[in-house]
Design a protein around this motif. Structure first.
Motif, short mmCIF file in Angstrom:
data_model
loop_
_atom_site.label_atom_id
_atom_site.label_comp_id
_atom_site.label_asym_id
_atom_site.label_seq_id
_atom_site.Cartn_x
_atom_site.Cartn_y
_atom_site.Cartn_z
N ARG A 159 0.84 -1.21 0.00
CA ARG A 159 0.00 0.00 0.00
C ARG A 159 0.87 1.26 0.00
O ARG A 159 0.53 2.25 -0.64
CB ARG A 159 -0.93 -0.01 1.23
CG ARG A 159 -2.08 -0.97 1.06
CD ARG A 159 -2.90 -1.09 2.34
NE ARG A 159 -4.05 -1.94 2.12
CZ ARG A 159 -5.26 -1.53 1.76
NH1 ARG A 159 -5.49 -0.24 1.63
NH2 ARG A 159 -6.25 -2.39 1.57
N ARG A 175 -10.35 -8.12 -6.73
CA ARG A 175 -9.10 -8.26 -5.99
C ARG A 175 -8.73 -9.74 -5.83
O ARG A 175 -7.58 -10.13 -5.99
CB ARG A 175 -9.25 -7.58 -4.63
CG ARG A 175 -7.98 -7.27 -3.93
CD ARG A 175 -7.63 -5.82 -4.01
NE ARG A 175 -8.29 -5.01 -2.98
CZ ARG A 175 -7.86 -4.92 -1.71
NH1 ARG A 175 -6.80 -5.58 -1.33
NH2 ARG A 175 -8.47 -4.14 -0.88
N ASP A 212 -5.30 -11.15 -7.17
CA ASP A 212 -4.32 -11.68 -6.21
C ASP A 212 -4.10 -13.19 -6.40
O ASP A 212 -3.00 -13.69 -6.20
CB ASP A 212 -4.77 -11.42 -4.75
CG ASP A 212 -4.71 -9.94 -4.40
OD1 ASP A 212 -4.15 -9.15 -5.18
OD2 ASP A 212 -5.23 -9.57 -3.33
N ARG A 269 7.78 -7.11 -5.96
CA ARG A 269 7.78 -8.13 -4.90
C ARG A 269 9.21 -8.38 -4.42
O ARG A 269 9.46 -8.49 -3.23
CB ARG A 269 7.14 -9.44 -5.38
CG ARG A 269 5.73 -9.29 -5.91
CD ARG A 269 4.98 -10.61 -5.86
NE ARG A 269 4.63 -10.98 -4.50
CZ ARG A 269 3.57 -10.52 -3.86
NH1 ARG A 269 2.73 -9.72 -4.44
NH2 ARG A 269 3.35 -10.88 -2.60
O1 C5P Z 1 -3.77 -6.88 2.79
P1 C5P Z 1 -4.12 -5.65 2.01
O2 C5P Z 1 -5.51 -5.67 1.45
O3 C5P Z 1 -3.80 -4.41 2.74
O4 C5P Z 1 -3.11 -5.68 0.76
C1 C5P Z 1 -3.26 -4.81 -0.32
C2 C5P Z 1 -2.82 -5.54 -1.59
O5 C5P Z 1 -1.42 -5.79 -1.49
C3 C5P Z 1 -3.46 -6.91 -1.78
O6 C5P Z 1 -4.65 -6.86 -2.54
C4 C5P Z 1 -2.40 -7.70 -2.52
O7 C5P Z 1 -2.54 -7.55 -3.90
C5 C5P Z 1 -1.10 -7.04 -2.09
N1 C5P Z 1 -0.35 -7.88 -1.17
C6 C5P Z 1 0.45 -8.86 -1.72
N2 C5P Z 1 1.22 -9.64 -0.90
C7 C5P Z 1 1.19 -9.46 0.41
C8 C5P Z 1 0.36 -8.49 1.00
C9 C5P Z 1 -0.42 -7.71 0.17
O8 C5P Z 1 0.48 -9.04 -2.93
N3 C5P Z 1 1.98 -10.23 1.19
#
Ligand code: C5P
Length: 214
Positions: free
Chosen positions: A44, A170, A174, A98
């Protein structure tokens, strides 16, 4: 006399948006007196940084440049907004983004006493050797209802249908990306919070950790 140092307790809590994983991870961290990292906040922060300087979430190179988080405070109210979550979900699909955030998360997980981390790929990529892995989930409808209530309580005007559409989008993004997609680690315990209150979900999570440790 030889003393055996206690094994660090690393707890990985993964799951989709609004599943309750953040609440559970914070409660576990408090219960076991461990440091906690919400790994979603890192993505974020990159998203917010990118948005603020007018970068294009569709451009991997610009997203990578935004990984330098200077200027985003963890208390920034925009960090938890829906739009920033949406951009975070887009830029988190880039392998270079990442990779840029990997070391910080792994260093956090490697603290001597252990740690609790929540996110999408903690049990699969960040800390595959975690002592305990939970995969927290609930149906998209239940998650959308919870998220709608949360947003309404914080004074935002939202509609359930729009929130549900966002949650589904989402989930698709994801779970469907090539780089570290959201998936349950083979050795993760499934915790469906759909029919549980907040306190019941926390109690169930602690019981699962105890069972794993025992
Ligand atoms: O958990 P949260 O909704 O705050 O995360 C925002 C976005 O960050 C998620 O939709 C996801 O795409 C990404 N994220 C990720 N890997 C993580 C944590 C979050 O890809 N370990």
């Amino acid at each position: 006399m030889t003393s055996i140092a206690p094994r660090p307790l690393v707890i990985a809590v993964d799951g989709p948006a609004a599943s309750g994983k953040g609440t559970i991870a914070r409660a576990l961290a408090a219960h076991y007196e461990l440091p906690h990292m919400d790994t979603g906040l890192l993505y974020r922060a990159v998203a917010l940084n990118l948005t603020r300087w007018g970068g294009d979430p569709g451009n991997e190179f610009e997203a990578l440049r935004a990984c330098d988080r200077a200027g985003v405070s963890p208390d920034d109210p925009d960090l938890r907004s829906e739009i920033v979550g949406e951009v975070a979900s887009r830029i988190s699909a880039y392998p270079s983004v990442r990779a840029a955030l990997l070391e910080r998360q792994q260093a956090f997980a490697a603290q001597p006493g252990g740690a609790v981390l929540d996110g999408r790929d903690v049990g699969t990529v960040i800390a595959p050797a975690a002592a305990v892995k939970l995969f927290v989930t609930a149906s998209p409808e239940i998650r959308a209802r919870r998220r709608t209530e949360e947003l309404l309580a914080s004074g935002r005007r939202v509609h359930f249908d729009d929130v549900l559409t966002d949650i589904r989008a989402r989930d698709r993004r994801d779970g469907g990306r090539d780089a570290a997609p959201l998936q349950r680690a083979e050795d993760a315990v499934l915790l469906d919070t759909g029919e549980m209150s907040r306190d019941e979900a926390i109690r169930a999570a602690i019981a699962l950790v105890e069972r794993k440790r025992g």
